[in-house]
Design an enzyme around this catalytic site. Structure first.
Site: not given
Length: 697
Positions: A238, A446
């Site tokens: 990542d 979110e």
């Protein structure tokens, strides 16, 4: 091109590179090697629900909405479109020597993490909380994205390996501790299926540690991945996760050691810049030339399999494929299938000819952000809920509108005294025959740490409530006493207890994509029946859940919870009444097949999702509640009957012990076949109890 041939060519090419050239190719922004005819290549591209961050593209519903479709065939069609548009853009850009970020053919999608806690801001990037649903849709996505041609159409990436689902604020330093049982039973299921069934080309490691080891340098995870599962593709970190080894996890002392640890543990590609220290690690004897060479060979194998050196049958795909009418129609169809109708007292579908005036109220009624979620592309036209309804009604019905309130601020105009749009909302409601109230969230409330405006929780939710301004708006509209339909645009569980009590219908739209407004209008007015199912549990409150940082599955998701859901996983109404009236078991050599008779007892043509749940009755190692093991979407005419065939895998009749060993277990299994879970709350909401069969293994 087959992997064996591609790897042979990759080895030959890499053998002609210097050590510095090999090391340079292990970064996401790999530079050109002009003397060997190797162009620059940027590995970083995104395609969660359409080609993302690279300009114009078809924007499909966010992944959680795709999860709500329970439609593997549809997911495959969408992934094929994504690959087509990705190729179209790559062909156009590379012809102009544009090899920038987000313009390659290696897509870092899908996200098959398990949405285990409703607070997690990135949960809407997933297909939901269930391993069977996630794995099945993920396999369909990968197979279609990669294609079955002579070369790969595009390369998929299963992320984030593994056990990654918040908290976002702690992800760079957090150790996700999960039992061997939970790993095998829940967290690794979808990853294994994508590797073994779909031959996913890439796997991305997570930021966090997993049981003490950084996920991007975990020997335990790599033993599963390359050892037990036989993964042959490449592994990517990542972004800037390897830097966390020394800055946040403190398992190494510096960047050189971090680069060496990652590479030695099987991480071939660095999203970030820590692999700039690979040569220093080599010079210090921390990595060998063979290790660097193997990583480079794996990466060039992927590039050869994509036909980036020898040409591909996809090289002629035209830029005109991007947002073609067919692709936009598929996006609209996907949105229609994703909507989940939670309550309907008979108000839906609306009858256009009986209406004179409709009131559209709420911060998400005309919001483009509420259509797209995160990791999105750019649509040439966004059809908001307001625009979709206005387009649908034309001049026949008057549409009055009011934002009612902002998404989370307490006023629209900064000089006002607050709640400055509530009187307008009341006025609109007073003038209307029916109100459509559009509330919810968007990616600013979110989402991913660092990407959102929700800085208090780094993208995660603090609770299950809508912002206070929206709760006040709901109360204001309810007090007007007009027939009201609430539409929720959100990517996760929101407390809808007030809405369910006070409004006539409640429907979840998720983040429905660029064509979301057109789809919403069709469903609201009965051109299509809603048919989506909840891919996550809607809980009554967070109090029944363990701490956010607790990765034990106890009391999490429908499979392990002991309480009653507000709205259960697998639940969703249609405009008709569809029931499984008969079912029988046909044992197979591996697993078994269920034949189910499905009858539409209502007056509305609809699609439905037939679901099969299995529970081992007498084993302490069994998952506590019946768990999804198969599902199928069926189209059924009013008054019609269809027979559906559902295949259960042999794994449905296994249990996982405390050591994480999955084993077949003889004895009695309960099998439930219906259009919902067999839990009491689903029966209460639907009025229908799934058929129960007993199977002795």
């Amino acid at each position: 091109m087959r992997r064996e041939e591609a790897r042979k060519k990759a080895k030959e090419l890499v053998s002609r590179m210097t050590m510095e050239e090999k090391a340079s190719q292990l970064r996401y922004d790999a530079p050109a090697i002009e003397r060997l005819g190797v162009p620059a290549y940027n590995w970083w591209n995104e395609a969660l629900h359409g080609v993302a961050r690279a300009g114009q593209a078809t924007v499909f519903p966010q992944a959680i909405g795709l999860g709500a479709t329970f439609d593997a065939e549809l997911i495959g069609e969408i992934a094929d479109v994504i690959a087509t548009e990705g190729r179209a853009k790559y062909n156009a850009y590379s012809a102009r020597e544009d090899r920038d970020i987000y313009k390659g053919l290696t897509f870092w999608s899908p996200n098959v993490n398990i949405f285990r806690d409703p607070r997690w801001g990135r949960g809407h990037e997933t297909y939901g909380e269930d391993p069977c649903l996630t794995g099945t849709l993920g396999v369909a996505y990968v197979k279609a994205l990669q294609g079955d041609g002579e070369t790969m159409k595009a390369a998929a990436c299963a992320k984030h390996f593994a056990v990654h689902s918040g908290p976002e604020a702690l992800r760079h330093e957090f150790d996700a501790e999960a039992s061997a049982k939970d790993m095998e039973e829940t967290y690794l299921v979808a990853f294994r299926r994508l590797v073994k069934e779909a031959q996913v080309e890439a796997v991305m490691g997570a930021y966090n540690r997993v049981n003490g080891e950084p996920a991007c340098a975990s020997r335990a995870l790599q033993e599963k991945l390359r050892g037990e599962w036989g993964f042959e593709g490449h592994f990517v970190s990542d972004c800037w996760a390897i830097r966390d080894f020394h800055e946040n996890h403190f398992v190494t002392r510096n960047a050189t050691e971090s680069a060496a640890l990652a590479l030695n543990t099987g991480c071939d590609l660095n999203c970030g810049n820590t692999y700039l220290y690979i040569m220093k690690a080599y010079q210090e004897g921390l990595v060998t030339e063979e290790t660097i060479t193997e990583a480079a060979v794996r990466l060039f194998t992927t590039r050869y399999m994509l036909g980036l050196f020898d040409g591909s049958e996809y090289d002629q795909i035209s830029f005109l494929e991007v947002e073609s009418p067919e692709h936009l129609a598929l996006a609209e169809k996907a949105a229609e299938e994703s909507f989940v109708l939670l309550k309907n007292n008979g108000i839906l579908p609306l009858q256009k000819e009986k209406l004179k005036t409709i009131g559209l109220i709420g911060p998400n009624m005309n919001s483009r952000a509420a259509l797209i979620g995160n990791y999105h592309g750019t649509a040439s036209r966004y059809v908001t809920i307001q625009e979709g309804i206005q387009d649908y009604l034309g001049e026949d019905v008057r549409v009055l509108t009011s934002v009612g309130c902002e998404l989370s601020r307490d006023r629209s105009e900064m000089l006002s005294t607050g709640s400055d749009r509530l009187s307008e909302a009341r006025t609109v409601a007073d003038y209307c025959d029916v109100v459509i109230l559009c509330v919810g969230l968007d990616e600013t409330l979110e989402g991913e740490e660092g990407d959102t405006g929700n800085r208090d929780a780094s993208g995660d939710k603090m609770d299950l409530q809508l912002p206070k301004a929206q709760r006040e708006l709901m109360e204001t509209v309810a007090a007007c006493g007009k027939p009201t339909i609430l539409l929720l645009a959100a990517g996760s569980d929101i407390d809808l207890s007030y809405a369910a009590e006070h409004f006539d219908a409640v429907m979840v739209l998720w983040y429905p994509g660029g064509q979301g407004g057109s789809a919403a209008a069709k469903v609201l007015f009965g051109d299509a029946s809603p048919s989506g199912k909840l891919p996550v549990t809607f809980y009554e409150s967070l109090e029944e859940l363990p701490a956010f940082t607790d990765y034990s599955m106890q009391e999490r998701t429908y499979r392990y919870m002991s309480g009653k859901a507000q709205f259960p996983f697998g639940y969703g109404l249609t405009y008709s009444k569809v029931e499984v009236t008969e079912a029988k078991i046909l044992p197979e050599e591996k697993g078994l097949t269920i034949l189910a008779d499905v009858v539409n007892q209502g007056t509305f043509d609809t699609q439905e999702v037939v679901q099969v749940y299995v529970k081992k009755t007498d084993s302490p190692d069994a998952v506590p509640n019946p768990q999804l093991q198969a599902f199928a979407r069926v189209t059924i005419k009013a008054g019609g009957k269809e027979q559906v065939k559902l295949c259960l895998p042999a794994e449905a009749f296994t249990v996982v012990d405390a050591e994480g060993i999955r084993k077949e277990q003889s004895g009695i299994y309960e099998i439930y076949i219906g259009c919902s879970q067999p839990d009491e709350r689903s029966v209460e909401l639907t009025g229908i109890r799934p058929i129960k069969l007993l199977y002795e293994k």
